[in-house]
Design a protein around this motif. Structure first.
Motif, PDB file in Angstrom:
ATOM      1  N   SER A  28       0.840  -1.201   0.000  1.00  0.00           N
ATOM      2  CA  SER A  28       0.000   0.000   0.000  1.00  0.00           C
ATOM      3  C   SER A  28       0.871   1.245   0.000  1.00  0.00           C
ATOM      4  O   SER A  28       2.068   1.192   0.286  1.00  0.00           O
ATOM      5  N   ARG A  29       0.245   2.363  -0.307  1.00  0.00           N
ATOM      6  CA  ARG A  29       0.947   3.646  -0.209  1.00  0.00           C
ATOM      7  C   ARG A  29       1.439   3.867   1.222  1.00  0.00           C
ATOM      8  O   ARG A  29       2.549   4.320   1.431  1.00  0.00           O
ATOM      9  N   ALA A  30       0.569   3.558   2.166  1.00  0.00           N
ATOM     10  CA  ALA A  30       0.919   3.760   3.582  1.00  0.00           C
ATOM     11  C   ALA A  30       2.160   2.953   3.957  1.00  0.00           C
ATOM     12  O   ALA A  30       2.999   3.415   4.728  1.00  0.00           O
ATOM     13  N   ALA A  31       2.291   1.756   3.405  1.00  0.00           N
ATOM     14  CA  ALA A  31       3.461   0.925   3.712  1.00  0.00           C
ATOM     15  C   ALA A  31       4.742   1.571   3.209  1.00  0.00           C
ATOM     16  O   ALA A  31       5.771   1.536   3.889  1.00  0.00           O
ATOM     17  N   VAL A  32       4.694   2.194   2.036  1.00  0.00           N
ATOM     18  CA  VAL A  32       5.879   2.851   1.482  1.00  0.00           C
ATOM     19  C   VAL A  32       6.243   4.066   2.331  1.00  0.00           C
ATOM     20  O   VAL A  32       7.412   4.280   2.660  1.00  0.00           O
ATOM     21  N   VAL A  33       5.243   4.844   2.711  1.00  0.00           N
ATOM     22  CA  VAL A  33       5.490   6.023   3.550  1.00  0.00           C
ATOM     23  C   VAL A  33       6.045   5.588   4.906  1.00  0.00           C
ATOM     24  O   VAL A  33       7.021   6.155   5.408  1.00  0.00           O
ATOM     25  N   THR A  34       5.469   4.553   5.498  1.00  0.00           N
ATOM     26  CA  THR A  34       5.943   4.054   6.787  1.00  0.00           C
ATOM     27  C   THR A  34       7.380   3.574   6.683  1.00  0.00           C
ATOM     28  O   THR A  34       8.222   3.875   7.542  1.00  0.00           O
ATOM     29  N   GLU A  35       7.699   2.848   5.623  1.00  0.00           N
ATOM     30  CA  GLU A  35       9.069   2.359   5.400  1.00  0.00           C
ATOM     31  C   GLU A  35      10.057   3.530   5.338  1.00  0.00           C
ATOM     32  O   GLU A  35      11.125   3.493   5.958  1.00  0.00           O
ATOM     33  N   ALA A  36       9.685   4.574   4.604  1.00  0.00           N
ATOM     34  CA  ALA A  36      10.571   5.732   4.465  1.00  0.00           C
ATOM     35  C   ALA A  36      10.739   6.462   5.795  1.00  0.00           C
ATOM     36  O   ALA A  36      11.853   6.876   6.153  1.00  0.00           O
ATOM     37  N   LEU A  37       9.668   6.621   6.540  1.00  0.00           N
ATOM     38  CA  LEU A  37       9.763   7.310   7.825  1.00  0.00           C
ATOM     39  C   LEU A  37      10.553   6.504   8.843  1.00  0.00           C
ATOM     40  O   LEU A  37      11.328   7.066   9.629  1.00  0.00           O
ATOM     41  N   GLU A  38      10.391   5.194   8.840  1.00  0.00           N
ATOM     42  CA  GLU A  38      11.170   4.356   9.757  1.00  0.00           C
ATOM     43  C   GLU A  38      12.659   4.419   9.422  1.00  0.00           C
ATOM     44  O   GLU A  38      13.502   4.467  10.321  1.00  0.00           O
ATOM     45  N   ALA A  39      12.987   4.444   8.134  1.00  0.00           N
ATOM     46  CA  ALA A  39      14.389   4.561   7.726  1.00  0.00           C
ATOM     47  C   ALA A  39      14.955   5.914   8.162  1.00  0.00           C
ATOM     48  O   ALA A  39      16.088   5.993   8.651  1.00  0.00           O
ATOM     49  N   ALA A  40      14.173   6.969   8.010  1.00  0.00           N
ATOM     50  CA  ALA A  40      14.621   8.298   8.436  1.00  0.00           C
ATOM     51  C   ALA A  40      14.822   8.337   9.944  1.00  0.00           C
ATOM     52  O   ALA A  40      15.782   8.935  10.435  1.00  0.00           O
ATOM     53  N   ARG A  41      13.938   7.674  10.680  1.00  0.00           N
ATOM     54  CA  ARG A  41      14.067   7.637  12.140  1.00  0.00           C
ATOM     55  C   ARG A  41      15.321   6.865  12.547  1.00  0.00           C
ATOM     56  O   ARG A  41      16.064   7.303  13.433  1.00  0.00           O
ATOM     57  N   ARG A  42      15.593   5.734  11.888  1.00  0.00           N
ATOM     58  CA  ARG A  42      16.819   4.974  12.186  1.00  0.00           C
ATOM     59  C   ARG A  42      18.069   5.782  11.861  1.00  0.00           C
ATOM     60  O   ARG A  42      19.039   5.781  12.624  1.00  0.00           O
ATOM     61  N   ARG A  43      18.036   6.478  10.730  1.00  0.00           N
ATOM     62  CA  ARG A  43      19.181   7.297  10.333  1.00  0.00           C
ATOM     63  C   ARG A  43      19.418   8.414  11.350  1.00  0.00           C
ATOM     64  O   ARG A  43      20.561   8.670  11.753  1.00  0.00           O
ATOM     65  N   ALA A  44      18.356   9.072  11.807  1.00  0.00           N
ATOM     66  CA  ALA A  44      18.490  10.144  12.802  1.00  0.00           C
ATOM     67  C   ALA A  44      19.054   9.592  14.110  1.00  0.00           C
ATOM     68  O   ALA A  44      19.908  10.228  14.741  1.00  0.00           O
ATOM     69  N   ALA A  45      18.614   8.419  14.522  1.00  0.00           N
ATOM     70  CA  ALA A  45      19.132   7.804  15.752  1.00  0.00           C
ATOM     71  C   ALA A  45      20.603   7.458  15.595  1.00  0.00           C
ATOM     72  O   ALA A  45      21.402   7.677  16.518  1.00  0.00           O
ATOM     73  N   ALA A  46      20.987   6.955  14.436  1.00  0.00           N
ATOM     74  CA  ALA A  46      22.397   6.609  14.193  1.00  0.00           C
ATOM     75  C   ALA A  46      23.264   7.868  14.196  1.00  0.00           C
ATOM     76  O   ALA A  46      24.368   7.865  14.750  1.00  0.00           O
ATOM     77  N   GLU A  47      22.767   8.935  13.601  1.00  0.00           N
ATOM     78  CA  GLU A  47      23.518  10.188  13.603  1.00  0.00           C
ATOM     79  C   GLU A  47      23.660  10.732  15.026  1.00  0.00           C
ATOM     80  O   GLU A  47      24.724  11.222  15.400  1.00  0.00           O
ATOM     81  N   ARG A  48      22.598  10.633  15.797  1.00  0.00           N
ATOM     82  CA  ARG A  48      22.636  11.081  17.199  1.00  0.00           C
ATOM     83  C   ARG A  48      23.654  10.249  17.981  1.00  0.00           C
ATOM     84  O   ARG A  48      24.467  10.798  18.722  1.00  0.00           O
ATOM     85  N   ASP A  49      23.634   8.939  17.785  1.00  0.00           N
ATOM     86  CA  ASP A  49      24.596   8.061  18.468  1.00  0.00           C
ATOM     87  C   ASP A  49      26.024   8.378  18.047  1.00  0.00           C
ATOM     88  O   ASP A  49      26.933   8.403  18.874  1.00  0.00           O
ATOM     89  N   ALA A  50      26.221   8.637  16.761  1.00  0.00           N
ATOM     90  CA  ALA A  50      27.570   8.951  16.263  1.00  0.00           C
ATOM     91  C   ALA A  50      28.093  10.227  16.914  1.00  0.00           C
ATOM     92  O   ALA A  50      29.279  10.310  17.265  1.00  0.00           O
ATOM     93  N   LYS A  51      27.232  11.212  17.094  1.00  0.00           N
ATOM     94  CA  LYS A  51      27.646  12.456  17.753  1.00  0.00           C
ATOM     95  C   LYS A  51      28.023  12.199  19.206  1.00  0.00           C
ATOM     96  O   LYS A  51      28.991  12.770  19.714  1.00  0.00           O
ATOM     97  N   ILE A  52      27.266  11.335  19.867  1.00  0.00           N
ATOM     98  CA  ILE A  52      27.580  10.996  21.261  1.00  0.00           C
ATOM     99  C   ILE A  52      28.939  10.314  21.329  1.00  0.00           C
ATOM    100  O   ILE A  52      29.779  10.671  22.149  1.00  0.00           O
ATOM    101  N   TYR A  53      29.166   9.329  20.456  1.00  0.00           N
ATOM    102  CA  TYR A  53      30.444   8.622  20.446  1.00  0.00           C
ATOM    103  C   TYR A  53      31.596   9.572  20.115  1.00  0.00           C
ATOM    104  O   TYR A  53      32.676   9.477  20.685  1.00  0.00           O
ATOM    105  N   ALA A  54      31.357  10.488  19.180  1.00  0.00           N
ATOM    106  CA  ALA A  54      32.414  11.424  18.790  1.00  0.00           C
ATOM    107  C   ALA A  54      32.794  12.354  19.932  1.00  0.00           C
ATOM    108  O   ALA A  54      33.934  12.804  20.019  1.00  0.00           O
TER     109      ALA A  54
END
Length: 78
Positions: A28-54
């Motif tokens: 569904s369209r909703a599944a594609v949007v959800t997939e994209a938002l979940e990927a963006a959320r994971r990327r933001a968390a990884a960037e936040r973690d990288a800043k903490i580690y740095a």
């Protein structure tokens, strides 16, 4: 639980959603949007973690093993 919301998207983005659904890549369209938002959320968390580690004052070699393992791992951003 899910919540239904209304969003306005550009025509080309909607065409992409419809192509993914028509090709069978997504149910569904909703599944594609959800997939994209979940990927963006994971990327933001990884960037936040990288800043903490740095910012850590500890021995940077402590994270060498993790860094070596992470290199080349997919981000799940199909």
């Amino acid at each position: 639980m899910t919540v239904q919301i209304a969003v306005r998207l550009p025509d080309d983005v909607v065409a992409y959603l419809d192509e993914r659904v028509a090709s069978g890549d997504a149910p569904s369209r909703a599944a594609v949007v959800t997939e994209a938002l979940e990927a963006a959320r994971r990327r933001a968390a990884a960037e936040r973690d990288a800043k903490i580690y740095a910012a850590l004052e500890d021995d940077p070699d402590d994270l060498q093993g993790l860094a070596e393992w992470a290199v080349g791992k997919p981000l799940g951003l199909d």
